[in-house]
Design a protein around this motif. Structure first.
Motif: not given
Ligand code: NDP
Ligand code: CA
Length: 324
Positions: A290-318
Motif C-alpha cells: 500500500e505504501e509503494q502504491i501511495g495515497p493516490d493509488r493507481l495509475p500515477s506518475y510512477h505506475y502507468p496502469s490501474d492494474h498491476l502486472s502479474l508475473l511468474c516463472d513456470i516449469n514443465f513438470r517431469e
C-alpha cells in the motif's frame, strides 16, 4: 521529479525447490491490463491521477519499461488500443511474435480522438516458441455473442519440445454482471477443453492434454462464480498468485487499486491460471505494498496502469509416462 517505479521482488513460494536447468528453463509469463489510452483519458475518471500522468507519449515508455525489465517469454495484455502503431512494431523488433483481437464494440470508440478499439494481445518470444495454432474467440453467454474476446495459441517450446497452450482474455466489467462473466468463463473453458484436446493428438505425447496457461482480467473477485468455475474445471487449473500467500490458498489482497468519483476500489480481478498436473510455478513477482502504491493509488506518475502486472516463472513438470 518523478518517483521511481515500485521495486518488486521475485518470490520463491515456500516448499518449491528451483528445479530448472539447461534442458528445462522456466517460462516467464506476464499478465497485464495496461489501461486503454482512450479509456484512461476519456472514461475512467481517475480523479487522483493528474491527466498529465496519462499522456501516451510518456506513459507508453513506462509500460514498455516494465515489460523490458522482466523480459517475459509470454506476454498477455488487455485494454490494448495502441497495438498496430506501438506494441506490434516495438515488440517485433525485440524478437516477439504478436497477435491482437479487438473487442467488437470497444468502449474506446465512444471517446473523441480515440486510437481505435481496445482488445487483447498475446506475444511470445520467437526464439523460445514456434506457433502451431491460433484461435480468435468472441465469447458467448447463453448462446449469445458478447462484447468480450479471447486469444488462444498452441505453442511448441523450442528448448524442451513440449507443447503449451496460452490464452488471454478480458471478461465483462462492473457489478451486476456476475452471471454474464460466469457464462463467458464457461464458454472459454469449453473452447479451451476442445483446443487442448485437439492439440494433444498432434503432439508426440499422445496421452493427456496440452498444458495450459490462462491469463486474464476476469473482472471478478475470487468469491465470484466465474472464479469457482475455473478453479473446479476438469482442466485442473490452479491460480498462480495463490502461491504468494503463506498458506498457498489465498489470492493477493488486490491486483487493481483506483479512485473514481464513485469512490475507492481495491480488488483482485487478474489471474494467471495454469495446469497444475503438468506445470509448476517456480517464482512470482510480489505485489507492491500500500505504501509503494501511495495515497493516490493507481495509475500515477510512477505506475502507468490501474492494474498491476502479474508475473511468474513456470516449469514443465517431469513426464513420468514419457519414455525417451
Ligand atoms: P465493460 O463493462 O466490460 O467495460 C469496458 C471498460 O470499462 C473496461 O475496460 C473496464 O475496465 C472499464 N470500466 C470498468 N468500470 C468502469 C467504471 N466504473 N468507469 C469507467 N470505466 C470502467 O464494457 P463492454 O465491453 O460491455 O462495453 C460497454 C461499452 O461498449 C458501452 O459503454 C458502449 O459504449 C459500447 N457498446 C456499444 C455497442 C453498440 O451497439 N454500439 C454494443 C455494446 C457495447 P476494467 O476491466 O479495468 O475494469
Ligand atoms: Ca480498465
Amino acid at each position: 521529479r518523478r518517483p521511481a517505479r515500485p521495486h518488486r521482488d521475485l518470490v520463491y513460494p515456500s516448499g518449491t525447490v528451483p528445479c530448472h536447468h539447461q534442458h528445462n528453463p522456466s517460462i516467464r509469463v506476464m499478465q497485464w491490463n495496461i489501461l486503454a489510452q482512450a479509456l484512461g483519458e476519456g472514461k475512467d475518471g481517475f480523479i487522483r491521477c493528474p491527466l498529465e500522468a496519462l499522456n501516451w507519449e510518456e506513459r507508453k515508455y513506462l509500460i514498455l519499461e516494465e515489460i523490458l525489465t522482466y523480459r517475459p517469454d509470454i506476454l498477455c495484455l488487455q485494454e490494448v488500443d495502441h497495438y498496430y502503431d506501438t506494441f506490434l512494431p516495438i515488440m517485433s523488433s525485440l524478437g516477439y511474435q504478436g497477435s491482437f483481437l479487438a473487442k467488437p464494440w470497444s468502449p474506446c470508440l465512444d471517446v473523441e480522438q480515440n486510437n481505435g478499439p481496445d482488445g487483447c494481445a498475446l506475444f511470445y518470444r520467437r526464439s523460445r516458441f514456434s506457433l502451431q495454432d491460433t484461435a480468435h474467440l468472441r465469447l458467448s453467454a447463453m448462446m449469445l455473442p458478447t462484447n468480450q474476446v479471447a486469444i488462444v495459441q498452441t505453442l511448441n517450446c523450442r528448448v524442451t519440445g513440449r507443447w503449451l497452450c496460452v490464452a488471454v482474455t478480458h471478461l465483462k466489467a462492473r457489478s451486476g454482471w456476475e452471471r454474464l462473466r460466469s457464462a463467458q468463463g464457461a464458454d472459454l473453458l469449453q473452447s479451451l477443453r476442445s483446443i487442448t484436446a485437439r492439440g494433444s493428438s498432434q503432439s508426440e505425447a499422445a496421452s493427456g492434454s496440452v498444458p495450459l496457461v490462462v491469463c486474464g482480467d476476469f473482472n471478478a473477485e475470487p468469491t465470484e462464480d466465474v472464479y469457482r468455475r475455473f478453479r473446479s474445471s476438469p482442466l485442473g487449473l490452479n491460480s498462480a498468485y495463490k502461491l504468494l500467500s503463506s498458506d498457498g490458498q489465498t489470492e493477493p489482497a488486490y491486483t487493481t487499486w483506483k479512485i473514481r468519483p464513485s469512490g475507492e476500489s481495491c480488488s483482485t480481478l487478474d489471474y494467471i491460471w495454469y495446469t497444475h498436473e503438468a506445470l509448476s510455478v517456480e517464482s512470482l513477482l510480489d505485489i507492491p505494498t500500500e505504501e509503494q502504491i501511495g495515497p493516490d493509488r493507481l495509475p500515477s506518475y510512477h505506475y502507468p496502469s490501474d492494474h498491476l502486472s502479474l508475473l511468474c516463472d513456470i516449469n514443465f513438470r517431469e513426464e513420468p509416462h514419457r519414455l525417451i
